[in-house]
Design a protein around this motif. Sequence first.
Motif, PDB file in Angstrom:
ATOM      1  N   GLY A 134     -10.113  19.372  38.098  1.00 37.42           N
ATOM      2  CA  GLY A 134      -9.328  18.986  36.930  1.00 37.42           C
ATOM      3  C   GLY A 134      -8.934  20.175  36.085  1.00 37.42           C
ATOM      4  O   GLY A 134      -7.794  20.271  35.608  1.00 37.42           O
ATOM      5  N   ARG A 135      -9.860  21.103  35.900  1.00 40.24           N
ATOM      6  CA  ARG A 135      -9.552  22.304  35.123  1.00 40.24           C
ATOM      7  C   ARG A 135      -8.486  23.149  35.823  1.00 40.24           C
ATOM      8  O   ARG A 135      -7.601  23.711  35.176  1.00 40.24           O
ATOM      9  N   LEU A 136      -8.566  23.221  37.164  1.00 35.21           N
ATOM     10  CA  LEU A 136      -7.557  23.968  37.915  1.00 35.21           C
ATOM     11  C   LEU A 136      -6.179  23.327  37.778  1.00 35.21           C
ATOM     12  O   LEU A 136      -5.153  24.018  37.807  1.00 35.21           O
ATOM     13  N   LEU A 137      -6.157  21.991  37.619  1.00 35.62           N
ATOM     14  CA  LEU A 137      -4.890  21.270  37.435  1.00 35.62           C
ATOM     15  C   LEU A 137      -4.407  21.300  35.988  1.00 35.62           C
ATOM     16  O   LEU A 137      -3.370  20.730  35.673  1.00 35.62           O
ATOM     17  N   GLY A 138      -5.187  21.939  35.119  1.00 33.64           N
ATOM     18  CA  GLY A 138      -4.781  22.058  33.723  1.00 33.64           C
ATOM     19  C   GLY A 138      -5.166  20.880  32.865  1.00 33.64           C
ATOM     20  O   GLY A 138      -4.636  20.718  31.751  1.00 33.64           O
ATOM     21  N   LEU A 139      -6.109  20.052  33.320  1.00 29.43           N
ATOM     22  CA  LEU A 139      -6.513  18.866  32.557  1.00 29.43           C
ATOM     23  C   LEU A 139      -7.567  19.234  31.517  1.00 29.43           C
ATOM     24  O   LEU A 139      -8.340  20.169  31.695  1.00 29.43           O
ATOM     25  N   SER A 140      -7.601  18.453  30.444  1.00 32.48           N
ATOM     26  CA  SER A 140      -8.633  18.627  29.418  1.00 32.48           C
ATOM     27  C   SER A 140      -8.691  17.345  28.602  1.00 32.48           C
ATOM     28  O   SER A 140      -7.939  16.394  28.838  1.00 32.48           O
ATOM     29  N   GLY A 141      -9.601  17.299  27.644  1.00 33.36           N
ATOM     30  CA  GLY A 141      -9.664  16.179  26.728  1.00 33.36           C
ATOM     31  C   GLY A 141     -10.084  14.878  27.388  1.00 33.36           C
ATOM     32  O   GLY A 141     -10.792  14.863  28.402  1.00 33.36           O
ATOM     33  N   LEU A 142      -9.620  13.764  26.834  1.00 35.20           N
ATOM     34  CA  LEU A 142     -10.056  12.440  27.259  1.00 35.20           C
ATOM     35  C   LEU A 142      -9.739  12.130  28.718  1.00 35.20           C
ATOM     36  O   LEU A 142     -10.602  11.594  29.435  1.00 35.20           O
ATOM     37  N   PRO A 143      -8.538  12.419  29.246  1.00 31.40           N
ATOM     38  CA  PRO A 143      -8.262  12.100  30.650  1.00 31.40           C
ATOM     39  C   PRO A 143      -9.246  12.757  31.613  1.00 31.40           C
ATOM     40  O   PRO A 143      -9.743  12.115  32.545  1.00 31.40           O
ATOM     41  N   LEU A 144      -9.555  14.031  31.393  1.00 25.68           N
ATOM     42  CA  LEU A 144     -10.502  14.718  32.259  1.00 25.68           C
ATOM     43  C   LEU A 144     -11.898  14.130  32.087  1.00 25.68           C
ATOM     44  O   LEU A 144     -12.618  13.912  33.077  1.00 25.68           O
ATOM     45  N   THR A 145     -12.293  13.857  30.848  1.00 26.05           N
ATOM     46  CA  THR A 145     -13.625  13.297  30.594  1.00 26.05           C
ATOM     47  C   THR A 145     -13.819  11.970  31.313  1.00 26.05           C
ATOM     48  O   THR A 145     -14.837  11.729  31.956  1.00 26.05           O
TER      49      THR A 145
END
Length: 313
Positions: free
Chosen positions: A251-262
Amino acid sequence: MNQTVISSLLPVILLIALGLVVGKRGWIRDTSVKDLANLVFLVLSPALLFHAMSTVKVEQLSLWPVASYFLGAGVIFGGTLLVMGFDRTSVVTAIANTYSNTAMIGIPLVGLAYGPAGMVTLLTLVSLHSLVLLTLATVAVELALAREQAASGQGTRRHIVAVVGRAVRNAVIHPVPIPIIVGLLWAQTGWQMPEVIDKPIQWLGQAFGPLALVMVGVTLAHTRVGTHFKGALLLAVVKNLLHPVLVFGIGRLLGLSGLPLTVMVVAAALPMGANVFLFSQRYKAAEDLITAAVAVSTGIGIATLSLIMLWMG
Protein backbone atom coordinates in the motif's frame (compact mmCIF):
# COMPACT_ATOMS: atom_id res chain seq x y z
CA MET A 1 -4.04 0.46 24.71
CA ASN A 2 -5.49 3.02 22.31
CA GLN A 3 -9.06 3.96 23.23
CA THR A 4 -10.33 3.31 19.68
CA VAL A 5 -8.91 -0.20 19.72
CA ILE A 6 -10.50 -0.94 23.10
CA SER A 7 -13.91 0.46 22.18
CA SER A 8 -13.88 -1.43 18.85
CA LEU A 9 -12.53 -4.78 19.97
CA LEU A 10 -14.18 -5.15 23.37
CA PRO A 11 -17.73 -5.62 21.98
CA VAL A 12 -16.33 -8.13 19.47
CA ILE A 13 -14.58 -10.07 22.24
CA LEU A 14 -17.66 -10.09 24.49
CA LEU A 15 -20.02 -11.34 21.77
CA ILE A 16 -17.64 -14.08 20.61
CA ALA A 17 -17.16 -15.09 24.25
CA LEU A 18 -20.93 -15.20 24.68
CA GLY A 19 -21.13 -17.51 21.67
CA LEU A 20 -18.50 -19.77 23.23
CA VAL A 21 -20.52 -20.04 26.43
CA VAL A 22 -23.73 -20.68 24.50
CA GLY A 23 -22.04 -23.38 22.42
CA LYS A 24 -20.30 -25.04 25.36
CA ARG A 25 -23.51 -25.21 27.39
CA GLY A 26 -25.37 -26.73 24.46
CA TRP A 27 -27.96 -23.96 24.17
CA ILE A 28 -27.23 -23.95 20.44
CA ARG A 29 -26.45 -27.50 19.36
CA ASP A 30 -24.05 -28.40 16.57
CA THR A 31 -27.01 -29.51 14.43
CA SER A 32 -28.56 -26.02 14.65
CA VAL A 33 -25.46 -24.06 13.64
CA LYS A 34 -26.12 -24.46 9.92
CA ASP A 35 -29.66 -23.07 10.22
CA LEU A 36 -28.47 -20.03 12.15
CA ALA A 37 -25.65 -19.52 9.66
CA ASN A 38 -28.24 -19.50 6.87
CA LEU A 39 -30.19 -16.81 8.73
CA VAL A 40 -27.03 -14.70 9.09
CA PHE A 41 -25.79 -15.05 5.51
CA LEU A 42 -29.03 -15.30 3.53
CA VAL A 43 -31.19 -12.74 5.37
CA LEU A 44 -29.27 -10.42 7.70
CA SER A 45 -26.07 -10.03 5.66
CA PRO A 46 -27.79 -9.00 2.39
CA ALA A 47 -29.90 -6.45 4.28
CA LEU A 48 -26.83 -4.88 5.88
CA LEU A 49 -24.78 -4.83 2.67
CA PHE A 50 -27.60 -3.36 0.58
CA HIS A 51 -28.40 -0.68 3.16
CA ALA A 52 -24.74 0.28 3.59
CA MET A 53 -24.18 0.75 -0.15
CA SER A 54 -27.57 2.27 -1.01
CA THR A 55 -26.29 5.80 -0.33
CA VAL A 56 -22.78 5.46 -1.81
CA LYS A 57 -21.92 7.19 -5.07
CA VAL A 58 -19.54 5.51 -7.49
CA GLU A 59 -17.08 8.40 -7.26
CA GLN A 60 -16.60 7.58 -3.55
CA LEU A 61 -15.13 4.18 -4.41
CA SER A 62 -11.41 3.56 -4.92
CA LEU A 63 -9.83 0.34 -6.13
CA TRP A 64 -6.26 1.19 -5.17
CA PRO A 65 -6.67 0.13 -1.52
CA VAL A 66 -8.31 -3.13 -2.69
CA ALA A 67 -5.40 -3.67 -5.09
CA SER A 68 -2.95 -3.54 -2.18
CA TYR A 69 -4.93 -6.26 -0.38
CA PHE A 70 -5.02 -8.59 -3.38
CA LEU A 71 -1.37 -8.00 -4.30
CA GLY A 72 -0.38 -8.95 -0.74
CA ALA A 73 -2.59 -12.02 -0.93
CA GLY A 74 -1.08 -12.92 -4.31
CA VAL A 75 2.46 -12.81 -2.93
CA ILE A 76 1.53 -15.14 -0.06
CA PHE A 77 -0.53 -17.44 -2.33
CA GLY A 78 2.32 -17.83 -4.82
CA GLY A 79 4.92 -18.16 -2.07
CA THR A 80 2.95 -20.97 -0.42
CA LEU A 81 2.86 -22.92 -3.68
CA LEU A 82 6.59 -22.38 -4.19
CA VAL A 83 7.43 -23.63 -0.71
CA MET A 84 5.03 -26.59 -0.60
CA GLY A 85 4.92 -27.59 -4.26
CA PHE A 86 1.89 -27.58 -6.53
CA ASP A 87 -0.86 -29.93 -5.36
CA ARG A 88 -4.30 -29.85 -3.72
CA THR A 89 -2.93 -29.47 -0.21
CA SER A 90 -0.70 -26.52 -1.09
CA VAL A 91 -3.56 -24.70 -2.87
CA VAL A 92 -5.88 -25.20 0.12
CA THR A 93 -3.10 -23.99 2.45
CA ALA A 94 -2.52 -20.96 0.21
CA ILE A 95 -6.16 -19.87 0.37
CA ALA A 96 -6.11 -20.38 4.15
CA ASN A 97 -3.13 -18.02 4.34
CA THR A 98 -4.93 -15.27 2.42
CA TYR A 99 -8.73 -15.45 2.90
CA SER A 100 -10.05 -13.11 5.61
CA ASN A 101 -13.27 -13.26 7.60
CA THR A 102 -14.37 -9.94 6.13
CA ALA A 103 -18.08 -10.49 6.81
CA MET A 104 -18.76 -11.98 10.24
CA ILE A 105 -15.89 -10.22 12.02
CA GLY A 106 -14.70 -7.59 9.57
CA ILE A 107 -17.98 -5.73 9.04
CA PRO A 108 -18.84 -5.27 12.75
CA LEU A 109 -15.24 -4.40 13.67
CA VAL A 110 -14.62 -1.88 10.89
CA GLY A 111 -18.05 -0.33 11.45
CA LEU A 112 -17.24 0.23 15.11
CA ALA A 113 -13.66 1.39 14.60
CA TYR A 114 -13.79 3.46 11.41
CA GLY A 115 -17.44 4.37 10.81
CA PRO A 116 -19.28 4.77 7.47
CA ALA A 117 -16.21 5.92 5.52
CA GLY A 118 -14.30 2.82 6.62
CA MET A 119 -17.28 0.64 5.72
CA VAL A 120 -17.31 1.95 2.14
CA THR A 121 -13.66 0.94 1.75
CA LEU A 122 -14.25 -2.46 3.35
CA LEU A 123 -17.38 -3.25 1.33
CA THR A 124 -15.53 -2.43 -1.88
CA LEU A 125 -13.15 -5.23 -0.88
CA VAL A 126 -15.97 -7.52 0.27
CA SER A 127 -17.69 -7.23 -3.11
CA LEU A 128 -14.58 -8.63 -4.84
CA HIS A 129 -13.07 -10.78 -2.09
CA SER A 130 -14.66 -14.14 -2.87
CA LEU A 131 -14.73 -13.50 -6.61
CA VAL A 132 -10.98 -12.97 -6.83
CA LEU A 133 -9.60 -15.34 -4.20
CA LEU A 134 -11.98 -18.28 -4.55
CA THR A 135 -11.81 -18.14 -8.36
CA LEU A 136 -8.01 -18.14 -8.19
CA ALA A 137 -8.00 -21.03 -5.71
CA THR A 138 -10.59 -23.02 -7.68
CA VAL A 139 -8.65 -22.74 -10.93
CA ALA A 140 -5.41 -23.67 -9.17
CA VAL A 141 -6.86 -26.70 -7.38
CA GLU A 142 -8.59 -27.93 -10.55
CA LEU A 143 -5.27 -27.72 -12.40
CA ALA A 144 -3.64 -29.64 -9.56
CA LEU A 145 -6.35 -32.32 -9.77
CA ALA A 146 -5.92 -32.56 -13.54
CA ARG A 147 -2.21 -33.05 -12.98
CA GLU A 148 -2.87 -35.77 -10.41
CA GLN A 149 -5.27 -37.58 -12.71
CA ALA A 150 -2.93 -37.35 -15.67
CA ALA A 151 -0.11 -38.79 -13.55
CA SER A 152 -2.30 -41.67 -12.41
CA GLY A 153 -3.64 -42.37 -15.90
CA GLN A 154 -7.26 -41.61 -14.99
CA GLY A 155 -7.84 -39.19 -17.86
CA THR A 156 -8.38 -35.45 -17.95
CA ARG A 157 -10.85 -33.28 -16.09
CA ARG A 158 -13.15 -30.56 -17.43
CA HIS A 159 -11.79 -27.89 -19.72
CA ILE A 160 -10.21 -25.02 -17.79
CA VAL A 161 -12.63 -22.49 -19.36
CA ALA A 162 -15.55 -24.41 -17.83
CA VAL A 163 -13.77 -24.46 -14.47
CA VAL A 164 -13.17 -20.70 -14.53
CA GLY A 165 -16.75 -20.03 -15.66
CA ARG A 166 -18.24 -22.08 -12.86
CA ALA A 167 -15.97 -20.48 -10.26
CA VAL A 168 -16.86 -16.95 -11.40
CA ARG A 169 -20.58 -17.77 -11.49
CA ASN A 170 -20.52 -19.22 -7.96
CA ALA A 171 -18.60 -16.21 -6.64
CA VAL A 172 -20.92 -13.63 -8.24
CA ILE A 173 -24.27 -15.35 -7.62
CA HIS A 174 -23.75 -15.24 -3.89
CA PRO A 175 -25.45 -13.46 -0.97
CA VAL A 176 -22.45 -11.16 -0.47
CA PRO A 177 -21.67 -9.41 -3.79
CA ILE A 178 -25.24 -9.25 -5.15
CA PRO A 179 -26.72 -6.94 -2.44
CA ILE A 180 -23.61 -4.75 -2.61
CA ILE A 181 -24.01 -4.33 -6.38
CA VAL A 182 -27.79 -3.79 -6.14
CA GLY A 183 -27.36 -1.25 -3.33
CA LEU A 184 -24.71 0.63 -5.31
CA LEU A 185 -26.95 0.69 -8.39
CA TRP A 186 -29.85 1.98 -6.28
CA ALA A 187 -27.67 4.80 -4.92
CA GLN A 188 -26.90 6.01 -8.46
CA THR A 189 -30.60 6.49 -9.23
CA GLY A 190 -30.98 9.15 -6.54
CA TRP A 191 -34.32 7.69 -5.53
CA GLN A 192 -35.43 7.79 -1.91
CA MET A 193 -36.25 4.43 -0.32
CA PRO A 194 -39.74 4.49 1.24
CA GLU A 195 -39.38 4.42 5.02
CA VAL A 196 -41.78 1.49 5.36
CA ILE A 197 -39.25 -0.59 3.36
CA ASP A 198 -36.05 1.10 4.48
CA LYS A 199 -36.72 0.63 8.20
CA PRO A 200 -37.09 -3.20 8.17
CA ILE A 201 -33.97 -3.48 5.98
CA GLN A 202 -32.11 -1.29 8.46
CA TRP A 203 -33.29 -3.38 11.43
CA LEU A 204 -32.24 -6.63 9.76
CA GLY A 205 -28.83 -5.15 8.97
CA GLN A 206 -28.36 -4.01 12.56
CA ALA A 207 -29.00 -7.56 13.76
CA PHE A 208 -26.21 -8.95 11.56
CA GLY A 209 -23.19 -7.85 13.61
CA PRO A 210 -24.20 -9.20 17.04
CA LEU A 211 -25.59 -12.48 15.73
CA ALA A 212 -22.65 -13.07 13.40
CA LEU A 213 -20.15 -12.61 16.24
CA VAL A 214 -22.12 -14.91 18.54
CA MET A 215 -22.10 -17.48 15.72
CA VAL A 216 -18.30 -17.23 15.52
CA GLY A 217 -18.12 -18.17 19.21
CA VAL A 218 -20.63 -21.02 18.82
CA THR A 219 -18.62 -22.42 15.90
CA LEU A 220 -15.41 -22.25 17.93
CA ALA A 221 -17.12 -24.11 20.78
CA HIS A 222 -17.86 -27.03 18.45
CA THR A 223 -14.39 -27.09 16.82
CA ARG A 224 -11.66 -29.48 17.99
CA VAL A 225 -8.05 -28.45 17.39
CA GLY A 226 -6.46 -31.70 18.58
CA THR A 227 -3.02 -32.71 17.31
CA HIS A 228 -2.91 -30.07 14.57
CA PHE A 229 -2.24 -27.13 16.87
CA LYS A 230 1.36 -26.43 15.76
CA GLY A 231 0.56 -26.53 12.06
CA ALA A 232 -2.60 -24.51 12.62
CA LEU A 233 -0.66 -21.90 14.61
CA LEU A 234 1.85 -21.48 11.77
CA LEU A 235 -0.94 -20.88 9.25
CA ALA A 236 -2.64 -18.47 11.65
CA VAL A 237 0.55 -16.41 12.09
CA VAL A 238 0.96 -16.13 8.31
CA LYS A 239 -2.67 -15.06 7.89
CA ASN A 240 -3.01 -12.77 10.90
CA LEU A 241 0.41 -11.08 10.83
CA LEU A 242 2.36 -11.61 7.61
CA HIS A 243 -0.58 -10.78 5.34
CA PRO A 244 -1.27 -7.33 6.89
CA VAL A 245 2.43 -6.46 6.95
CA LEU A 246 2.67 -7.21 3.22
CA VAL A 247 -0.48 -5.23 2.48
CA PHE A 248 0.94 -2.27 4.41
CA GLY A 249 4.21 -2.38 2.46
CA ILE A 250 2.50 -2.70 -0.92
CA GLY A 251 0.00 0.00 0.00
CA ARG A 252 2.80 2.41 0.82
CA LEU A 253 4.47 1.61 -2.51
CA LEU A 254 1.16 2.44 -4.23
CA GLY A 255 1.07 5.78 -2.42
CA LEU A 256 -1.76 4.90 -0.03
CA SER A 257 -2.14 6.37 3.45
CA GLY A 258 -4.77 7.31 6.00
CA LEU A 259 -8.09 5.51 6.42
CA PRO A 260 -8.12 3.49 3.14
CA LEU A 261 -4.75 1.92 3.90
CA THR A 262 -5.67 1.33 7.55
CA VAL A 263 -8.89 -0.48 6.65
CA MET A 264 -7.10 -2.74 4.14
CA VAL A 265 -4.36 -3.62 6.62
CA VAL A 266 -6.95 -4.42 9.30
CA ALA A 267 -8.92 -6.48 6.76
CA ALA A 268 -5.77 -8.47 5.98
CA ALA A 269 -5.24 -9.02 9.73
CA LEU A 270 -8.69 -10.56 10.16
CA PRO A 271 -8.81 -14.30 10.98
CA MET A 272 -9.45 -16.93 8.30
CA GLY A 273 -12.94 -16.99 6.86
CA ALA A 274 -15.28 -19.98 7.02
CA ASN A 275 -15.07 -20.45 3.24
CA VAL A 276 -11.54 -21.80 3.75
CA PHE A 277 -12.95 -24.73 5.72
CA LEU A 278 -15.65 -25.35 3.10
CA PHE A 279 -13.04 -25.23 0.33
CA SER A 280 -10.86 -27.84 2.03
CA GLN A 281 -13.90 -30.07 2.55
CA ARG A 282 -14.95 -29.77 -1.07
CA TYR A 283 -11.56 -30.85 -2.40
CA LYS A 284 -10.76 -33.28 0.43
CA ALA A 285 -7.39 -31.77 1.27
CA ALA A 286 -6.01 -31.07 4.77
CA GLU A 287 -9.52 -30.87 6.24
CA ASP A 288 -8.51 -31.43 9.88
CA LEU A 289 -5.58 -29.02 9.68
CA ILE A 290 -7.67 -26.27 8.07
CA THR A 291 -10.49 -26.74 10.58
CA ALA A 292 -7.99 -26.33 13.39
CA ALA A 293 -6.32 -23.38 11.63
CA VAL A 294 -9.62 -21.47 11.31
CA ALA A 295 -10.23 -21.97 15.04
CA VAL A 296 -6.68 -20.99 16.07
CA SER A 297 -6.64 -18.00 13.71
CA THR A 298 -9.89 -16.75 15.25
CA GLY A 299 -8.72 -17.53 18.78
CA ILE A 300 -5.50 -15.51 18.51
CA GLY A 301 -7.18 -12.93 16.27
CA ILE A 302 -8.12 -10.67 19.16
CA ALA A 303 -4.47 -10.30 20.16
CA THR A 304 -3.13 -9.95 16.61
CA LEU A 305 -5.85 -7.50 15.58
CA SER A 306 -5.05 -5.41 18.65
CA LEU A 307 -1.40 -5.27 17.63
CA ILE A 308 -2.18 -4.37 14.02
CA MET A 309 -4.73 -1.70 14.95
CA LEU A 310 -2.34 -0.14 17.44
CA TRP A 311 0.46 -0.23 14.86
CA MET A 312 -1.76 1.56 12.33
CA GLY A 313 -2.72 4.13 14.95
